[in-house]
Design an enzyme around this catalytic site. Structure first.
Site, mmCIF file in Angstrom:
data_model
loop_
_atom_site.group_PDB
_atom_site.id
_atom_site.type_symbol
_atom_site.label_atom_id
_atom_site.label_comp_id
_atom_site.label_asym_id
_atom_site.label_seq_id
_atom_site.Cartn_x
_atom_site.Cartn_y
_atom_site.Cartn_z
ATOM 1 N NE ARG A 35 -4.183 -1.888 1.821
ATOM 2 C CZ ARG A 35 -5.129 -2.232 2.675
ATOM 3 N NH1 ARG A 35 -5.023 -1.881 3.932
ATOM 4 N NH2 ARG A 35 -6.165 -2.922 2.278
ATOM 5 C CE LYS A 197 -21.158 -18.750 4.878
ATOM 6 N NZ LYS A 197 -21.525 -18.113 6.145
ATOM 7 N N GLY A 353 -10.342 -9.616 -1.248
ATOM 8 C CA GLY A 353 -9.322 -10.132 -0.342
ATOM 9 C C GLY A 353 -8.679 -11.456 -0.687
ATOM 10 N N GLY A 376 -13.214 -4.285 0.356
ATOM 11 C CA GLY A 376 -14.614 -3.859 0.456
ATOM 12 C C GLY A 376 -14.993 -2.832 -0.595
#
Length: 395
Positions: A35, A197, A353, A376
């Site tokens: 980052r 999921k 992620g 996110g």
């Protein structure tokens, strides 16, 4: 869309929201500086223009002021990467910060203390944002990882820079990469969605069905689709309450002329363990006591062919439990397929992620077109949401 190239920073102080929320070990040493490296082009452009940089970021989730989350721990690493000595101030607002910013000379770098030492940051407090705004002449948002949060430093502060605000190079690249997949990408467009999921990917699937030509569904959510269509999934992970939704997705895809590709075979195991017994099984007939933990050889070959046909590729989520070595092959082979297509001229974007972790772990970072820095934020962009940090610059 205002970017860095719309400004000359000569004798200007740039207040830059970076995302230096980097992992530290027990000795407070940075263990992954991606980052910081990602923000370097923005910082260098401003310094080379003859401007100065005031960097603000959060680190971790402190409850008030906590020494362990002080940004002073990363000053040395920032200096190594940027190649410039950095000053540090032990607050991000108030007299001390204002004096340090005021005394900053062209070519100099100042790092402010952790924004989240103040509750007002997460609350999006306007008075706190106004105090931050006093520190610079031009506001630059280069923190994609926090662009989905309407915090004081990512969104509210922009209100105090009516004209003098822009995206940094990193954020600009993130926006363009996502637009390439969702709006401007060369067809055929492929999305590969993996992970455990269906429920965590529903909104993404619904949003991208209008934009893609092919959709590969892998990982644990495979089994919800297989069982919904009458297959037997043994002990594999399955969201029974999402089976109707899975059928609805298949129906919508057919109506929109999107080809959905599900695994045809799996590497099944008799336990969730590296030491389990394994065998390849047809995805529709997994025996009781067995669970699918990776894509099988036929699936890998099928997915490879689909990937090679496509010119724009989004990869979000692994094909198996890649954290366990025995079940990493499907994810690795998918990475190889995407790398090959990229080499032939396809545009490939990896985001979210787990897929980013897999790309780094297996050495695909330089073999794909772009690896997103925001988990996110990336997911919310793919869901079609306008991120508050981006909207604040565009207003």
């Amino acid at each position: 869309m205002k970017t860095l190239n719309d400004f000359n920073f000569n004798n200007k102080k740039a207040l830059i929201r970076v995302d230096f929320n980097v992992p530290l070990n027990d000795d407070f040493v940075v263990t992954d500086a991606t980052r910081i490296t990602s923000a370097k082009p923005t910082i260098i452009k401003i310094l080379e223009d003859g401007g100065s940089c005031i960097l603000m970021s959060h680190l971790g989730r402190p409850k008030g002021v906590e020494e362990a989350f002080s940004l002073k721990h990363i000053v040395g690493k920032v200096e190594d990467i940027i190649g410039v000595e950095a000053k540090f101030v032990s607050n991000c607002i108030g007299a001390e910060a204002e004096a340090a910013a005021a005394n900053l000379k062209p070519g100099e770098l100042l790092i402010l203390e952790n924004l989240r030492f103040h509750e007002e940051e997460k609350q999006g407090d306007k008075a706190f944002a106004e105090q931050l705004s006093k520190l610079g002449d031009i506001y630059v948002n280069d923190a994609f990882g926090t662009a989905h949060r309407a915090h004081a430093s990512t969104t509210i502060v922009a209100e105090f820079f009516t004209e003098n605000k822009c995206f940094g190079y990193l954020l600009e690249q993130e926006i363009k990469s996502i637009d390439k997949v969702l709006k401007t990408g060369e067809k055929p467009v492929l999305a590969v969605l993996g992970g455990a999921k269906v429920s965590s990917k529903i909104t993404i699937i619904e949003n991208i069905l209008d934009k893609v030509d092919h959709l590969i569904i892998g990982g644990g959510m495979t089994f919800t689709f297989i069982k919904a269509q009458g297959g037997t999934v043994g002990d594999s992970i399955c969201e029974d309450d999402k089976m109707e939704l899975a059928l609805e997705i298949l129906k919508q895809a057919k109506e929109k002329n999107v080809q959905i590709h599900l695994p045809v075979d799996v590497l099944a195991a008799d336990a969730f363990s590296n030491d389990a017994n394994t065998q390849v099984m047809d995805v529709n007939t997994i025996s009781n006591g067995w669970q699918g933990l990776d894509a099988g050889p036929k699936s890998i070959a099928l997915f490879h062919d689909v990937v090679q046909q496509c010119k724009t590729i989004l990869w979000n989520g692994p094909l198996g439990v890649f954290e366990l070595e025995r079940f990493a092959n499907g994810t690795i082979e998918l990475g190889n397929s995407i790398a090959e297509a990229t080499k032939k001229g396809a545009f490939s974007l990896v985001g979210g992620g787990d897929s980013v972790a897999a790309v780094k772990q297996f050495g695909f970072e330089k073999k794909v077109s772009y690896v997103s820095t925001g988990g996110g934020a990336m997911l919310e962009s793919l869901e079609g949401k306008t991120l508050p940090g981006i909207a604040a610059i565009l207003q």
